[in-house]
Design a protein around this motif. Sequence first.
Motif, PDB file in Angstrom:
ATOM      1  N   MET A  73     -29.348 -11.423  11.314  1.00 12.35           N
ATOM      2  CA  MET A  73     -28.831 -12.599  12.021  1.00 12.35           C
ATOM      3  C   MET A  73     -29.129 -12.477  13.519  1.00 12.35           C
ATOM      4  O   MET A  73     -29.187 -11.371  14.051  1.00 12.35           O
ATOM      5  CB  MET A  73     -27.318 -12.727  11.811  1.00 12.35           C
ATOM      6  CG  MET A  73     -26.921 -12.908  10.353  1.00 12.35           C
ATOM      7  SD  MET A  73     -25.126 -12.872  10.104  1.00 12.35           S
ATOM      8  CE  MET A  73     -24.775 -11.112  10.284  1.00 12.35           C
ATOM      9  N   ARG A  81     -29.860 -17.044  10.435  1.00  5.77           N
ATOM     10  CA  ARG A  81     -30.224 -15.928   9.559  1.00  5.77           C
ATOM     11  C   ARG A  81     -31.740 -15.968   9.386  1.00  5.77           C
ATOM     12  O   ARG A  81     -32.309 -17.030   9.125  1.00  5.77           O
ATOM     13  CB  ARG A  81     -29.530 -16.027   8.206  1.00  5.77           C
ATOM     14  CG  ARG A  81     -29.807 -14.818   7.305  1.00  5.77           C
ATOM     15  CD  ARG A  81     -29.046 -14.872   5.988  1.00  5.77           C
ATOM     16  NE  ARG A  81     -27.616 -15.021   6.122  1.00  5.77           N
ATOM     17  CZ  ARG A  81     -26.759 -14.015   6.353  1.00  5.77           C
ATOM     18  NH1 ARG A  81     -27.194 -12.790   6.509  1.00  5.77           N
ATOM     19  NH2 ARG A  81     -25.452 -14.252   6.420  1.00  5.77           N
ATOM     20  N   ALA A 137     -21.435 -13.949  10.853  1.00  4.30           N
ATOM     21  CA  ALA A 137     -21.930 -14.811   9.773  1.00  4.30           C
ATOM     22  C   ALA A 137     -21.319 -16.203   9.778  1.00  4.30           C
ATOM     23  O   ALA A 137     -21.915 -17.142   9.259  1.00  4.30           O
ATOM     24  CB  ALA A 137     -21.688 -14.138   8.422  1.00  4.30           C
TER      25      ALA A 137
END
Length: 180
Positions: free
Chosen positions: A62, A77, A132
């Motif tokens: 990432m 990503r 994330a």
Amino acid sequence: GQEEKLTQSTPVAATLLGRRQIIFFMQSGLISVVPQTGAMLWRYPFKFSTATAISPVVCGDMVYCSAAYGIGASACRISKSANGFAATRLWNQPASIMASHWSTPVCANGYLYGIFGQKKFGTAPLACVEMATGRVVWSHGGFGPGGCTWVNGHVLVLSDAGDLVLVKATPTAYAEVARS
């Protein structure tokens, strides 16, 4: 090829998915190239306003980018297929939630640790953000626009008032270890 315009951001050398690359934070967004040839590997569009100062932050597969001046923050990503590399957006946050102005955050174990906010002298928080998802896990005010460095499982933070603070890098909670 397209002519790119520079920002104040320092490029970052990183190995993503087994490929050494240089990531530039240009006015058009993130651009990754092969160090030896300059051939483009992938690109990730991101808005530009007045200035972009932080470096891209690589965390596993990432990459985080951010700017102040009403822009905000984002992460993508990186994936690899037979066709090459690609960047896919994970999240965007508005500047009111997250903006890295002068200080590049650090990343450890899937979490960003950095000072967020613009013109919040003496008050800008050190925050922990899940890479994330862009979710702010914890935030602790009182740092102002200072700097962060990764030191052996800790974030060493310099506040704009001159306090040097050692904070344990944990998503559990803000954990100050020492202050000078």
